[in-house]
Design a protein around this motif. Sequence first.
Motif, PDB file in Angstrom:
ATOM      1  N   GLU A  41     -10.107  12.528 -21.674  1.00 45.44           N
ATOM      2  CA  GLU A  41     -10.774  11.730 -22.705  1.00 45.44           C
ATOM      3  C   GLU A  41     -12.049  11.078 -22.168  1.00 45.44           C
ATOM      4  N   ILE A  90      -4.931  18.572 -21.400  1.00 43.51           N
ATOM      5  CA  ILE A  90      -4.074  17.951 -22.414  1.00 43.51           C
ATOM      6  C   ILE A  90      -2.936  18.892 -22.805  1.00 43.51           C
ATOM      7  N   LEU A 106     -19.875   2.810 -17.794  1.00 37.16           N
ATOM      8  CA  LEU A 106     -19.442   4.184 -17.507  1.00 37.16           C
ATOM      9  C   LEU A 106     -19.020   4.358 -16.056  1.00 37.16           C
ATOM     10  N   ARG A 135      -4.636  12.623 -19.470  1.00 36.58           N
ATOM     11  CA  ARG A 135      -5.233  12.138 -20.717  1.00 36.58           C
ATOM     12  C   ARG A 135      -6.463  11.283 -20.419  1.00 36.58           C
ATOM     13  N   ILE A 182     -14.891  13.730 -21.893  1.00 42.20           N
ATOM     14  CA  ILE A 182     -15.550  14.014 -23.173  1.00 42.20           C
ATOM     15  C   ILE A 182     -16.430  12.838 -23.576  1.00 42.20           C
ATOM     16  N   GLN A 183     -15.860  11.655 -23.535  1.00 37.08           N
ATOM     17  CA  GLN A 183     -16.578  10.479 -24.016  1.00 37.08           C
ATOM     18  C   GLN A 183     -17.882  10.260 -23.254  1.00 37.08           C
ATOM     19  N   ALA A 227     -10.853  19.898 -20.674  1.00 35.19           N
ATOM     20  CA  ALA A 227     -10.088  18.842 -21.347  1.00 35.19           C
ATOM     21  C   ALA A 227      -8.927  19.444 -22.135  1.00 35.19           C
ATOM     22  N   LYS A 228      -9.179  20.558 -22.808  1.00 37.67           N
ATOM     23  CA  LYS A 228      -8.105  21.179 -23.603  1.00 37.67           C
ATOM     24  C   LYS A 228      -6.967  21.638 -22.697  1.00 37.67           C
ATOM     25  N   GLY A 271     -20.748  12.269 -24.284  1.00 38.38           N
ATOM     26  CA  GLY A 271     -21.278  12.117 -25.637  1.00 38.38           C
ATOM     27  C   GLY A 271     -21.114  13.419 -26.399  1.00 38.38           C
ATOM     28  N   GLY A 272     -22.052  13.715 -27.291  1.00 39.95           N
ATOM     29  CA  GLY A 272     -21.951  14.904 -28.133  1.00 39.95           C
ATOM     30  C   GLY A 272     -21.734  16.193 -27.336  1.00 39.95           C
ATOM     31  N   MET A 273     -22.358  16.303 -26.170  1.00 45.14           N
ATOM     32  CA  MET A 273     -22.217  17.514 -25.362  1.00 45.14           C
ATOM     33  C   MET A 273     -20.757  17.829 -25.031  1.00 45.14           C
ATOM     34  N   GLY A 274     -19.982  16.788 -24.842  1.00 46.95           N
ATOM     35  CA  GLY A 274     -18.574  16.971 -24.504  1.00 46.95           C
ATOM     36  C   GLY A 274     -17.760  17.570 -25.635  1.00 46.95           C
ATOM     37  N   MET A 275     -18.336  17.521 -26.835  1.00 50.38           N
ATOM     38  CA  MET A 275     -17.604  18.005 -28.016  1.00 50.38           C
ATOM     39  C   MET A 275     -17.890  19.476 -28.315  1.00 50.38           C
ATOM     40  N   THR A 276     -18.719  20.113 -27.516  1.00 49.14           N
ATOM     41  CA  THR A 276     -19.125  21.468 -27.888  1.00 49.14           C
ATOM     42  C   THR A 276     -18.338  22.555 -27.173  1.00 49.14           C
ATOM     43  N   TRP A 277     -18.306  23.707 -27.825  1.00 50.59           N
ATOM     44  CA  TRP A 277     -17.671  24.891 -27.241  1.00 50.59           C
ATOM     45  C   TRP A 277     -18.507  25.412 -26.076  1.00 50.59           C
TER      46      TRP A 277
END
Lengths: 371, 398
Positions: free
Chosen positions: A323, A348, A271, A319, A326-327, A344-345, A330-336
Amino acid sequence: MNFELNEDRTLLSDTLSRFLSDNYQIEKRHGFVMTDDRFSREMWAQFAELGMIGALFTEEFGGFGGQGADLMVVFEALGRNLVVEPFLPTLLAGSALARAGGQENLIEQVIAGEEMIALAHGEPAGRYELSHVETSATKEGDAYTISGNKAVVLGGASATHLVVSARTSGEVDAQDGISLFLVEKSDAVNVRDYGTLDGYPAAEIQLNKASATLLGGEGAGFDILEEAFAKATTAVCAEAFGAMEAAKDLTVEYMHTRKQFGVPIGKFQALNHRMADVLIELEQMRSAVINAAGNLDADRITREREVSACKHLCGTIGRQVAEESIQIHGGMGMTWEYPVGHFAKRIIMIDHLFGDTDHHLERYIELGRAA
Amino acid sequence: MDLAYSQEEESFRNEVRSFLDAKLPARIKTKMKLGKRLTKDDMVEWHAILNEQGWLATNWPSEHGGPGWTAVQKHIFDEECWSAGAPRTVPFGLNMLAPVLMKFGSEEQKAHYLPRILDGTDWWCQGYSEPGSGSDLASLRTSAVRDGDHYIVNGQKTWTTLGHFANWIFCLVRTSTEGKPQEGISFLLIDMDTPGIEVRPIILLEGEHEVNEIFFDNVKVPVGNLVGEENKGWTYAKYLLTHERTGTANVGNSNAALDKLKKIAAEQKKGGKPLSEDPFFAARMAKVEMELNALKTTNLRILAQADAGAAAGPESSMLKVKGTIVRLEINDLARRALGPYALPFSSEALEEGYNEEPVGPDYANPIAAKYFNNRKMPIFAGSNEVQRGIISKTKLGF
Ligand SMILES: Cc1cc2nc3c(=O)[nH]c(=O)nc-3n(C[C@H](O)[C@H](O)[C@H](O)COP(=O)(O)OP(=O)(O)OC[C@H]3O[C@@H](n4cnc5c(N)ncnc54)[C@H](O)[C@@H]3O)c2cc1C
């Protein structure tokens, strides 16, 4: 050479950053996005009072900025805080108005936050091609009317005045024959407003014989548009850079605090080396923005190549930063709920504004041939 | 070596195609095509149709109601389902719990649970991850304390995919704090209607509700719901994960997504010509197609060996890493293909009943959202970093 910001710009940067950190927390921002306007009019009024809209314009138009470096400073701060108020549409339309001339009063009102403007240029089949204009203008006596469809008009719904590109002559993809017009909202202007995936207001706009005032001369549109887009593209790259810095900061902090296998995850070389790469690329991104911002007044080819270089790198570096952020979360990066995904949104989706990575790569090559 | 499909394989493909033509409901197919949100009812309906045909549990041996297919047949089936626009089957019961029960469960458990997975009585979710235990799964803390004929479960699971659709959850729980953390883990089946369980949604970055947090407050679970032996759960958990990962090569899914990308690129215009003829974009598409074609062969080579009984450990990790990278590259190209029309987004438009005029092309709305949603792929089922760790440990000796 000197890469330091002068005193005025340091002040501008500090003022805006402080104001945003006091008044623009991400939960508040989500709230603004949820309103009917999809931004906060109250915030916009405060930005006007703070002089931030004026920072987009030169003194001759009643502003106190308008140079590449001003745009860089302002938009970087906007990006760091994911500000959704219509700075970008104001810069785009405002630059076109300023360059075309004759609309000094309107610009003053815009700077004061009284009127709002947007540029309606892109079209459903135009993709990123600046010269693609199907919308047509018809002259009857001294008056013009405009008909056609405009796509993904940033800030199109809230704008009181639209700067619209339309053809007065020429083929659909010709640079010649594009003219700019000022159009006020009326029954002849049909607006379908929506939000973008990253939360910014935009609209599809249909013009049915809308009455219009010519800006500049007939056929003067392309050059004006190119300059306005050069500024706006530089600005949006600075905005992306701000968002990338914010995403990077959140990620580095997370790497220090999140523990797995008994150690902070930042200890894992898999990382931390990637984050070191992100740091290197962010230096490159800052330099690319400086190159573009510093060349906005250069000759056309130099200016446009620097702008394209900057936007190309913005797409590729963006990008990578989005990316990786988020990666590594982990999961935290995927949440609202956790902010990194919103940065990230934005990063991009900026690839889809004013030409993406490939568009600007190709354009850079073509401009190089022309040089 | 023979790269051609045999005559039997070709006729199997035809059989699958006619089945899908006849039985895949048009309503579901349309939803899939337009990237609409699937409901639990949609999933239940499709599972029931597959089950009636005997094609639901494609990985199960025939003694338990599987079709007994070869690796190539499974691949053909997967490819055809995706290209017809069938929904993915929900893997938690079928491809995760079932293999564990078959190998480690009691006869009673097999007889009870396996048929209920097939007929849809039970809808499972996976309770592995916890807030403090993601990659370091063995550090999990949700506890199960023996109290007569029951375990009393306390703790929290998180990221539970489709937990809000499930009536059962298989959990890794801590039954001992002695020795290595791996040695105190047990594999427990929990009825989600038991008092003390609370499911709370987690909204993903693009706005969807797919995952949940699940809280356990003094939940009483009968001792008979333990799978295998107490404190041996880690072995079963790892066995399950190799099955989970093997499914993440995504070959059929990527194949269908690439086809769709090609259609979009042919429709989208750049400078008056199809985007697919643009040299920059064509090069990007060609590269990912080459990767995918190689991956198809890698996948089949590995699965053919797995059929013959070889372990799917580090190989499943390889499939997972490459499979997710290829899938995400296609997501990335799809959003690029749309140009400015990647920007507009309406969450309501993902609902089946929504019938307002779309903004931009009718296929555009879900595409950028999907790009973000699929960023989950290199994170879940063991992150890609963790997979690389497994590969370097087992294959390279580091
Ligand atoms: C959409 C989604 C659905 C999910 N569904 C389920 C589900 O149904 N059931 C379930 O139990 N779980 C589920 N998960 C959880 C998933 O398995 C975990 O997110 C995953 O294991 C990573 O854990 P974490 O999120 O805690 O990240 P962390 O473990 O905190 O990892 C953070 C970062 O550190 C990296 N890292 C960690 N350790 C190392 C190391 N040793 N070397 C190098 N890098 C390392 C990771 O790769 C990652 O990049 C889901 C997750 C998501 C995002």
